[in-house]
Design an enzyme around this catalytic site. Structure first.
Site, mmCIF file in Angstrom:
data_model
loop_
_atom_site.group_PDB
_atom_site.id
_atom_site.type_symbol
_atom_site.label_atom_id
_atom_site.label_comp_id
_atom_site.label_asym_id
_atom_site.label_seq_id
_atom_site.Cartn_x
_atom_site.Cartn_y
_atom_site.Cartn_z
ATOM 1 N N ASP A 85 -80.672 5.174 -25.398
ATOM 2 C CA ASP A 85 -81.748 4.816 -24.476
ATOM 3 C C ASP A 85 -82.045 3.334 -24.682
ATOM 4 O O ASP A 85 -81.612 2.729 -25.666
ATOM 5 C CB ASP A 85 -83.005 5.651 -24.789
ATOM 6 C CG ASP A 85 -84.188 5.276 -23.895
ATOM 7 O OD1 ASP A 85 -83.968 5.057 -22.685
ATOM 8 O OD2 ASP A 85 -85.325 5.191 -24.391
ATOM 9 N N SER A 86 -82.817 2.778 -23.761
ATOM 10 C CA SER A 86 -83.221 1.381 -23.903
ATOM 11 C C SER A 86 -84.150 1.188 -25.108
ATOM 12 O O SER A 86 -84.276 0.087 -25.606
ATOM 13 C CB SER A 86 -83.941 0.939 -22.634
ATOM 14 O OG SER A 86 -85.023 1.815 -22.376
ATOM 15 N N CYS A 144 -81.522 7.589 -20.539
ATOM 16 C CA CYS A 144 -82.354 6.560 -19.945
ATOM 17 C C CYS A 144 -82.139 6.658 -18.442
ATOM 18 O O CYS A 144 -80.992 6.608 -17.978
ATOM 19 C CB CYS A 144 -81.931 5.188 -20.460
ATOM 20 S SG CYS A 144 -82.727 3.805 -19.620
ATOM 21 N N GLU A 152 -94.441 2.999 -25.863
ATOM 22 C CA GLU A 152 -93.774 2.315 -26.983
ATOM 23 C C GLU A 152 -94.797 1.902 -28.038
ATOM 24 O O GLU A 152 -94.470 1.696 -29.198
ATOM 25 C CB GLU A 152 -92.988 1.091 -26.502
ATOM 26 C CG GLU A 152 -91.796 1.406 -25.605
ATOM 27 C CD GLU A 152 -90.486 1.644 -26.366
ATOM 28 O OE1 GLU A 152 -90.295 1.077 -27.448
ATOM 29 O OE2 GLU A 152 -89.656 2.419 -25.839
ATOM 30 N N CYS A 165 -88.526 9.006 -16.190
ATOM 31 C CA CYS A 165 -88.431 7.971 -17.220
ATOM 32 C C CYS A 165 -88.596 8.684 -18.553
ATOM 33 O O CYS A 165 -89.471 9.550 -18.687
ATOM 34 C CB CYS A 165 -89.543 6.939 -17.036
ATOM 35 S SG CYS A 165 -89.631 5.734 -18.366
ATOM 36 N N HIS A 218 -89.913 7.990 -21.179
ATOM 37 C CA HIS A 218 -91.188 7.841 -21.877
ATOM 38 C C HIS A 218 -92.286 8.748 -21.318
ATOM 39 O O HIS A 218 -93.266 9.024 -21.997
ATOM 40 C CB HIS A 218 -91.682 6.391 -21.794
ATOM 41 C CG HIS A 218 -90.819 5.420 -22.535
ATOM 42 N ND1 HIS A 218 -89.505 5.203 -22.200
ATOM 43 C CD2 HIS A 218 -91.087 4.617 -23.588
ATOM 44 C CE1 HIS A 218 -89.004 4.295 -23.022
ATOM 45 N NE2 HIS A 218 -89.940 3.928 -23.870
HETATM 46 N N1 DGL Z 1 -85.808 4.465 -20.901
HETATM 47 C C1 DGL Z 1 -86.135 3.896 -19.633
HETATM 48 C C2 DGL Z 1 -85.923 4.894 -18.514
HETATM 49 O O1 DGL Z 1 -85.885 6.086 -18.729
HETATM 50 C C3 DGL Z 1 -87.551 3.384 -19.581
HETATM 51 C C4 DGL Z 1 -87.816 2.184 -20.401
HETATM 52 C C5 DGL Z 1 -87.211 0.915 -19.870
HETATM 53 O O2 DGL Z 1 -87.692 0.342 -18.882
HETATM 54 O O3 DGL Z 1 -86.251 0.501 -20.476
HETATM 55 O O4 DGL Z 1 -85.799 4.481 -17.385
#
Ligand code: DGL
Length: 266
Positions: free
Chosen positions: A9-10, A72, A151, A183, A185
């Site tokens: 993931d990011s 992600c 976060e 997303c 998160h």
């Molecule tokens: N993990 C990213 C997603 O699910 C969200 C966080 C980001 O913007 O990197 O899109």
């Protein structure tokens, strides 16, 4: 850890997906990479997100993984088809499983989708839902501030409620009965979403569907592990590991003993 499943993931949000994979496939070894040095992806251009997606995939492949989950939404929306061209191991994104769950859940064919700016701009969910059922109308909304709040580990309280209410306001007149949390998160805010939307709206967290799709895929390809002992989990981050070690357990719901930092040169 050879023969493990790679998940990236990011940032740390993808740990919500890792948690479901661990629940579903407890004996598999897992490797998680959080690209914490470059989060957020949601505000970046498609080209940049594709590049990051390729690099993350390369890293996991170098660790000998047998399959990869792109945990992600933004990277799945822009990067999945591109990486699938370059690697011959199974790679799964989170968009199709999420869309599928929503199509199964909706009764009035009005589905809301919330995600990062990138995910919403990509129209990935609309396209996928249309493919599955062309009678469904999707209503989308980007919620960029929620990534920062998650976060930071801030998932409750007045500020969070106000931010979510503001983002959901434009979706209200659409009388959606299903909302895709598009997303990684957002599942952390489930309670708050439900409080604001009421119980008549079904929240879709694609993580559960992803884990079940992954299991099916592994079985189909003869890749499912046959061990009976609990699998190991290795954690990697591209930024200093302390943040992931501190906030990660809130997402993963297990202790995270050691996060290894990897160097990025691109
Ligand atoms: N993990 C990213 C997603 O699910 C969200 C966080 C980001 O913007 O990197 O899109």
């Amino acid at each position: 850890m050879k023969d493990s499943i790679g998940v990236f993931d990011s940032g740390i949000g993808g740990l919500t997906v890792l948690k479901e994979i661990r629940k579903r496939l407890p004996t598999e070894n897992l490797i998680y990479l959080g690209d914490t040095a470059r989060v957020p992806y949601g505000t970046k251009s498609p080209e940049t997100v594709i590049r990051y997606t390729l690099r993350n995939t390369e890293f996991l492949v170098s660790k000998g993984v047998k399959a990869i989950v792109i945990a992600c939404n933004t990277a799945s929306a822009y990067g999945l088809s591109e990486v699938s061209k370059h690697f011959d191991i199974p790679i799964l994104g989170v968009i199709t499983p999420g869309a599928l769950s929503a199509v199964k859940a909706t009764k009035n064919n009005q589905v809301g989708v919330i995600g990062t700016e990138g995910t919403i701009a990509s129209l990935a969910y609309q396209k996928e839902i249309q493919k599955l059922n062309s009678h469904i109308t999707t209503h989308t909304q980007s919620c960029p501030l929620l990534v920062g709040l998650a976060e930071e580990g801030r998932i409750e309280g007045e500020i969070v409620e106000l931010v979510i209410k503001t983002y959901l306001e434009p979706l209200k007149p659409q009388t959606i009965d299903t909302l895709i949390l598009g997303c990684t998160h957002y599942p952390l805010f489930k309670k708050m979403f439900q409080k604001i939307l009421g119980n008549q709206v079904t929240l879709i967290d694609s993580a559960v569907e992803v884990a079940s799709n992954l299991e099916e895929l592994l079985v189909k390809r003869g890749l499912k592990g046959r061990g009976s002992e609990k699998g190991e989990v290795g954690f990697y981050s591209t930024d200093a590991p302390n943040r992931m070690e501190k906030i990660g357990p809130q997402f993963f719901c297990e202790s995270m003993t050691k996060v290894h930092q990897i160097e990025i040169t691109f």
